[in-house]
Design a protein around this motif. Structure first.
Motif, PDB file in Angstrom:
ATOM      1  N   GLY A  42      -3.348 -10.600   2.532  1.00 29.68           N
ATOM      2  CA  GLY A  42      -2.115 -10.689   1.828  1.00 29.68           C
ATOM      3  C   GLY A  42      -1.651 -11.940   1.501  1.00 29.68           C
ATOM      4  O   GLY A  42      -0.545 -12.641   1.645  1.00 29.68           O
ATOM      5  N   THR A  43      -2.749 -12.706   0.335  1.00 25.54           N
ATOM      6  CA  THR A  43      -2.354 -13.868   0.183  1.00 25.54           C
ATOM      7  C   THR A  43      -1.739 -13.841  -1.488  1.00 25.54           C
ATOM      8  O   THR A  43      -1.354 -14.943  -1.981  1.00 25.54           O
ATOM      9  N   GLY A  44      -1.734 -12.734  -2.067  1.00 30.39           N
ATOM     10  CA  GLY A  44      -1.100 -12.580  -3.245  1.00 30.39           C
ATOM     11  C   GLY A  44      -2.183 -12.293  -4.334  1.00 30.39           C
ATOM     12  O   GLY A  44      -1.907 -11.977  -5.608  1.00 30.39           O
ATOM     13  N   THR A  45      -3.440 -12.288  -3.694  1.00 32.62           N
ATOM     14  CA  THR A  45      -4.543 -12.225  -4.854  1.00 32.62           C
ATOM     15  C   THR A  45      -4.862 -10.679  -5.068  1.00 32.62           C
ATOM     16  O   THR A  45      -5.399 -10.117  -6.202  1.00 32.62           O
ATOM     17  N   HIS A  46      -4.656  -9.676  -4.370  1.00 37.30           N
ATOM     18  CA  HIS A  46      -4.760  -8.297  -4.402  1.00 37.30           C
ATOM     19  C   HIS A  46      -4.017  -7.800  -5.543  1.00 37.30           C
ATOM     20  O   HIS A  46      -2.894  -8.066  -5.575  1.00 37.30           O
ATOM     21  N   PRO A  47      -4.550  -6.659  -6.160  1.00 39.65           N
ATOM     22  CA  PRO A  47      -3.560  -6.166  -7.207  1.00 39.65           C
ATOM     23  C   PRO A  47      -2.399  -5.464  -6.884  1.00 39.65           C
ATOM     24  O   PRO A  47      -1.381  -5.557  -7.406  1.00 39.65           O
ATOM     25  N   THR A  48      -2.324  -4.788  -5.562  1.00 36.60           N
ATOM     26  CA  THR A  48      -1.213  -4.349  -5.363  1.00 36.60           C
ATOM     27  C   THR A  48       0.205  -5.284  -5.011  1.00 36.60           C
ATOM     28  O   THR A  48       1.057  -5.080  -5.123  1.00 36.60           O
ATOM     29  N   THR A  49      -0.591  -6.484  -4.331  1.00 34.01           N
ATOM     30  CA  THR A  49       0.402  -7.375  -3.980  1.00 34.01           C
ATOM     31  C   THR A  49       0.839  -7.934  -5.210  1.00 34.01           C
ATOM     32  O   THR A  49       2.180  -8.236  -5.541  1.00 34.01           O
TER      33      THR A  49
END
Length: 293
Positions: free
Chosen positions: A132-139
């Motif tokens: 959950g670092t901000g790199t995932h498309p959903t985030t």
């Protein structure tokens, strides 16, 4: 199997400048360890529990400790063990990231000066062992949904279900939300989220709870964020409490799951304000409930 307490408030003392371990030694176990089982372990980093399985993380090989511990616990079985770098575990190097108007900075890269401009929001984030670092498309989509909503609505409180690292709850408060309840059933995730709350100095505005999303849906909030497993989300949508939120963000959905959620929402007094579709794979909904009275 140890009994889980479902509404535990998390506290911790974050180390702001700690650089993550270069190498990880991971032990994959069948079964859940009793409370305190790893208290005497050297080089222990954390325990990720998933269903009836445990992943023990160490910064150095710990075969002897794990073998000795398993020998005293008849219901625990070592299934496998892995060695990988911290970057391999996360899939990439953890470094400063800009997502829309948010600047997400790991604490070990934080500069003395403020990196944000007047219309940007700085978030200090140490993911530890949690994704959950901000790199995932959903985030990314959830952060954009927050920005979309904040420029057209007044949001004073949020409920963040499946908070992970706490990124979305922190982002909401950075935008101006007065209070947030961040919930995760994974204890390691809840501890990580609270550490990040502390790193951003938001202990007075964000309460992190180790608990089940289903048991905390009745907490009144203007906005509910759910970037969570589909099997949990579909049940949350069917609760009476779902319609008590003025706005909702539903994310982390694959194509077939998103279609099922869309069908659920069509039967409810809600309006979809915007949807996101990342390459036809990941889907996010931003919506509002319709007051029928």
């Amino acid at each position: 199997m140890p009994e889980h307490k479902t509404r535990n408030r998390i506290t911790c003392d974050p180390d702001e400048n700690k650089v993550p371990q270069k190498d990880l030694y991971i032990y994959y176990l069948k079964g859940l360890l009793p409370s305190g089982a790893t208290d005497s372990a050297d080089h222990f980093l954390g325990n990720w529990e998933e269903d009836d399985y445990s992943f023990l993380f160490f910064s150095r090989p710990s075969d002897q400790f794990v073998d000795e511990k398993i020998s005293t616990l008849p219901n625990i079985q070592l299934l496998d063990k892995y060695e990988m770098t911290y970057e391999e575990w996360h899939g990439d190097k953890i470094t400063t990231l800009r997502v829309n108007q948010f600047i997400i900075i790991p604490p070990w890269e934080r500069k003395n000066q403020n990196m944000q401009s007047q219309d940007e929001f700085e978030i200090i984030l140490d993911p530890g062992l949690v994704f959950g670092t901000g790199t995932h498309p959903t985030t990314n989509d959830c952060l954009e949904a927050l920005l979309t909503l904040w420029y057209g609505a007044e949001i004073e409180s949020i409920l963040d279900l499946g908070t992970g690292t706490g990124l979305l709850a922190i982002a909401a408060v950075k935008l101006g939300c007065k209070r947030a309840l961040a919930v995760d059933f994974n204890l390691l995730a809840a501890k990580t989220a609270y550490k990040n709350v502390c790193l951003n100095g938001l202990e007075g505005k964000i309460l992190v709870v180790h608990g089940r999303a289903e048991e905390l849906m009745d907490k009144p909030s203007d906005l509910m964020i759910s970037n969570i497993h589909y099997d949990v989300m579909k049940n949350l949508i069917n609760t009476e409490a779902f319609l008590n939120f003025r706005y909702f963000i539903l994310s982390g959905l694959l194509r077939s799951e998103a279609k099922s959620v869309a069908d659920q929402l069509k039967r409810l007094p809600v309006k979809i304000l915007k949807t996101w579709d990342q390459d036809g794979v990941w889907h996010t909904f931003l919506g509002t409930t319709i007051n029928l009275y």
